[in-house]
Design a protein around this motif. Sequence first.
Motif, PDB file in Angstrom:
ATOM      1  N   GLU A 118       0.831  -1.213   0.000  1.00  0.00           N
ATOM      2  CA  GLU A 118       0.000   0.000   0.000  1.00  0.00           C
ATOM      3  C   GLU A 118       0.861   1.258   0.000  1.00  0.00           C
ATOM      4  O   GLU A 118       1.884   1.314   0.701  1.00  0.00           O
ATOM      5  CB  GLU A 118      -0.909  -0.027   1.227  1.00  0.00           C
ATOM      6  CG  GLU A 118      -1.867   1.139   1.308  1.00  0.00           C
ATOM      7  CD  GLU A 118      -2.846   1.011   2.470  1.00  0.00           C
ATOM      8  OE1 GLU A 118      -3.604   1.978   2.699  1.00  0.00           O
ATOM      9  OE2 GLU A 118      -2.845  -0.044   3.148  1.00  0.00           O
ATOM     10  N   TYR A 119       0.418   2.255  -0.768  1.00  0.00           N
ATOM     11  CA  TYR A 119       1.184   3.486  -0.945  1.00  0.00           C
ATOM     12  C   TYR A 119       0.278   4.721  -0.820  1.00  0.00           C
ATOM     13  O   TYR A 119      -0.904   4.664  -1.132  1.00  0.00           O
ATOM     14  CB  TYR A 119       1.826   3.517  -2.341  1.00  0.00           C
ATOM     15  CG  TYR A 119       2.694   2.335  -2.671  1.00  0.00           C
ATOM     16  CD1 TYR A 119       4.076   2.396  -2.581  1.00  0.00           C
ATOM     17  CD2 TYR A 119       2.113   1.138  -3.083  1.00  0.00           C
ATOM     18  CE1 TYR A 119       4.860   1.293  -2.892  1.00  0.00           C
ATOM     19  CE2 TYR A 119       2.893   0.034  -3.390  1.00  0.00           C
ATOM     20  CZ  TYR A 119       4.269   0.119  -3.292  1.00  0.00           C
ATOM     21  OH  TYR A 119       5.037  -0.982  -3.597  1.00  0.00           O
ATOM     22  N   ILE A 120       0.879   5.832  -0.414  1.00  0.00           N
ATOM     23  CA  ILE A 120       0.227   7.143  -0.473  1.00  0.00           C
ATOM     24  C   ILE A 120       1.032   7.988  -1.452  1.00  0.00           C
ATOM     25  O   ILE A 120       2.262   8.112  -1.315  1.00  0.00           O
ATOM     26  CB  ILE A 120       0.166   7.803   0.910  1.00  0.00           C
ATOM     27  CG1 ILE A 120      -0.766   6.997   1.825  1.00  0.00           C
ATOM     28  CG2 ILE A 120      -0.326   9.247   0.800  1.00  0.00           C
ATOM     29  CD1 ILE A 120      -0.813   7.491   3.246  1.00  0.00           C
ATOM     30  N   SER A 164       1.298  11.605  -3.970  1.00  0.00           N
ATOM     31  CA  SER A 164       0.833  12.941  -4.355  1.00  0.00           C
ATOM     32  C   SER A 164       1.293  13.224  -5.785  1.00  0.00           C
ATOM     33  O   SER A 164       2.365  12.784  -6.208  1.00  0.00           O
ATOM     34  CB  SER A 164       1.370  14.019  -3.403  1.00  0.00           C
ATOM     35  OG  SER A 164       2.770  14.169  -3.537  1.00  0.00           O
ATOM     36  N   LYS A 196      -9.154   8.325  -3.566  1.00  0.00           N
ATOM     37  CA  LYS A 196      -8.730   9.722  -3.488  1.00  0.00           C
ATOM     38  C   LYS A 196      -8.707  10.169  -2.032  1.00  0.00           C
ATOM     39  O   LYS A 196      -9.659   9.949  -1.281  1.00  0.00           O
ATOM     40  CB  LYS A 196      -9.696  10.606  -4.291  1.00  0.00           C
ATOM     41  CG  LYS A 196      -9.331  12.068  -4.319  1.00  0.00           C
ATOM     42  CD  LYS A 196     -10.275  12.848  -5.220  1.00  0.00           C
ATOM     43  CE  LYS A 196      -9.957  14.327  -5.227  1.00  0.00           C
ATOM     44  NZ  LYS A 196     -10.843  15.092  -6.121  1.00  0.00           N
ATOM     45  N   LEU A 197      -7.613  10.792  -1.612  1.00  0.00           N
ATOM     46  CA  LEU A 197      -7.471  11.277  -0.240  1.00  0.00           C
ATOM     47  C   LEU A 197      -7.663  12.787  -0.145  1.00  0.00           C
ATOM     48  O   LEU A 197      -8.191  13.292   0.843  1.00  0.00           O
ATOM     49  CB  LEU A 197      -6.097  10.896   0.320  1.00  0.00           C
ATOM     50  CG  LEU A 197      -5.783   9.394   0.410  1.00  0.00           C
ATOM     51  CD1 LEU A 197      -4.355   9.193   0.919  1.00  0.00           C
ATOM     52  CD2 LEU A 197      -6.782   8.678   1.309  1.00  0.00           C
ATOM     53  N   GLU A 250      -3.802  14.013  -3.757  1.00  0.00           N
ATOM     54  CA  GLU A 250      -3.228  12.841  -3.099  1.00  0.00           C
ATOM     55  C   GLU A 250      -4.179  11.646  -3.162  1.00  0.00           C
ATOM     56  O   GLU A 250      -5.395  11.802  -3.019  1.00  0.00           O
ATOM     57  CB  GLU A 250      -2.911  13.186  -1.639  1.00  0.00           C
ATOM     58  CG  GLU A 250      -2.060  12.156  -0.913  1.00  0.00           C
ATOM     59  CD  GLU A 250      -1.670  12.650   0.485  1.00  0.00           C
ATOM     60  OE1 GLU A 250      -0.464  12.800   0.754  1.00  0.00           O
ATOM     61  OE2 GLU A 250      -2.584  12.881   1.303  1.00  0.00           O
ATOM     62  N   ASN A 292      -4.504   7.075  -2.371  1.00  0.00           N
ATOM     63  CA  ASN A 292      -4.005   5.849  -1.768  1.00  0.00           C
ATOM     64  C   ASN A 292      -4.157   4.730  -2.809  1.00  0.00           C
ATOM     65  O   ASN A 292      -5.178   4.664  -3.494  1.00  0.00           O
ATOM     66  CB  ASN A 292      -4.832   5.540  -0.507  1.00  0.00           C
ATOM     67  CG  ASN A 292      -4.526   4.188   0.104  1.00  0.00           C
ATOM     68  OD1 ASN A 292      -4.887   3.159  -0.445  1.00  0.00           O
ATOM     69  ND2 ASN A 292      -3.898   4.193   1.258  1.00  0.00           N
ATOM     70  N   LYS A 309       5.073   7.308  -0.989  1.00  0.00           N
ATOM     71  CA  LYS A 309       5.466   6.671   0.278  1.00  0.00           C
ATOM     72  C   LYS A 309       4.755   5.337   0.427  1.00  0.00           C
ATOM     73  O   LYS A 309       3.532   5.263   0.306  1.00  0.00           O
ATOM     74  CB  LYS A 309       5.117   7.576   1.463  1.00  0.00           C
ATOM     75  CG  LYS A 309       5.445   6.948   2.822  1.00  0.00           C
ATOM     76  CD  LYS A 309       5.381   7.969   3.946  1.00  0.00           C
ATOM     77  CE  LYS A 309       3.960   8.357   4.269  1.00  0.00           C
ATOM     78  NZ  LYS A 309       3.890   9.218   5.481  1.00  0.00           N
ATOM     79  N   ARG A 310       5.524   4.280   0.696  1.00  0.00           N
ATOM     80  CA  ARG A 310       4.895   2.987   0.972  1.00  0.00           C
ATOM     81  C   ARG A 310       4.594   2.906   2.466  1.00  0.00           C
ATOM     82  O   ARG A 310       5.466   3.169   3.296  1.00  0.00           O
ATOM     83  CB  ARG A 310       5.805   1.826   0.558  1.00  0.00           C
ATOM     84  CG  ARG A 310       5.133   0.460   0.751  1.00  0.00           C
ATOM     85  CD  ARG A 310       5.734  -0.609  -0.136  1.00  0.00           C
ATOM     86  NE  ARG A 310       7.121  -0.855   0.166  1.00  0.00           N
ATOM     87  CZ  ARG A 310       7.966  -1.475  -0.653  1.00  0.00           C
ATOM     88  NH1 ARG A 310       7.544  -1.880  -1.843  1.00  0.00           N
ATOM     89  NH2 ARG A 310       9.212  -1.684  -0.305  1.00  0.00           N
ATOM     90  N   VAL A 311       3.351   2.518   2.781  1.00  0.00           N
ATOM     91  CA  VAL A 311       2.913   2.520   4.179  1.00  0.00           C
ATOM     92  C   VAL A 311       2.578   1.125   4.708  1.00  0.00           C
ATOM     93  O   VAL A 311       2.377   0.954   5.910  1.00  0.00           O
ATOM     94  CB  VAL A 311       1.696   3.449   4.377  1.00  0.00           C
ATOM     95  CG1 VAL A 311       2.084   4.898   4.098  1.00  0.00           C
ATOM     96  CG2 VAL A 311       0.518   3.023   3.488  1.00  0.00           C
TER      97      VAL A 311
END
Length: 240
Positions: free
Chosen positions: A133-135, A137, A170-171, A175, A177, A203-205
């Motif tokens: 999973e990634y976030i 922008s 969509k965050l 941005e 996810n 960023k990988r979360v």
Amino acid sequence: MEENIRLNKFLSDAGVCSRRAADKAIEEGRVLVNKKPALMGQRISSSDEVLFDGKAVSNANKKPVLIAYNKPVGIVCTAEKKEKNNIVDHIGYPERIYPVGRLDKDSNGLILLTNQGDLVNKIMRAVNAHEKEYIVSVDKEIDGDFIKKMSDGVYLDELEVTTRKCKVKKLSKYEFNIILTQGLNRQIRRMCQMLGYKVKTLKRVRIMNIELGDLKVDTYRDVTEEEIATLNKMLEGSKN
């Protein structure tokens, strides 16, 4: 050690490198078996002496290591010494470990490092379809069309492949996810580029059940026994 084991598996089990990297090292003449250059596909037994870059290798009494690291931008996910910003030297862990897969130099976030070769193979093989999973922008406002196309799969010209269907949410205005079950080279960046967007931060979360959480940038932690138990259960039946 089990008798008559493939050399690349032995090196992987010993925490030296992945099987693929072992094959490359064998091709480059960096591995000796009983003081002779190793051969591709060679099998060894417990009586054989193995040297990797001149150092003896043994997997006897090896304590399993699995750590979660919050990689900063600029660090390269390789164990290759010739790369000055390689992740292994940067972390300076007291035992020989190597990264589980890659997180490109321009990205940050969670990456696992271990000395367990089979674990690497089970997590990373695309056929096993484990979630990451990634976030992300981007440089332009995200609309519904972008989310739908990313979710349905994007044809990547450079790789001549269409990405698997994935979960995208969509965050905020810029941005989103995304949860992938494959790991093509620079996949998210390529997907965005094909749709006319440029990734600004990535960023990988999460990797499977292991989350980045509040781990500070450029620090690592041991993966907990509870996390390992859950991970092993999720990996049951996975190919290596």
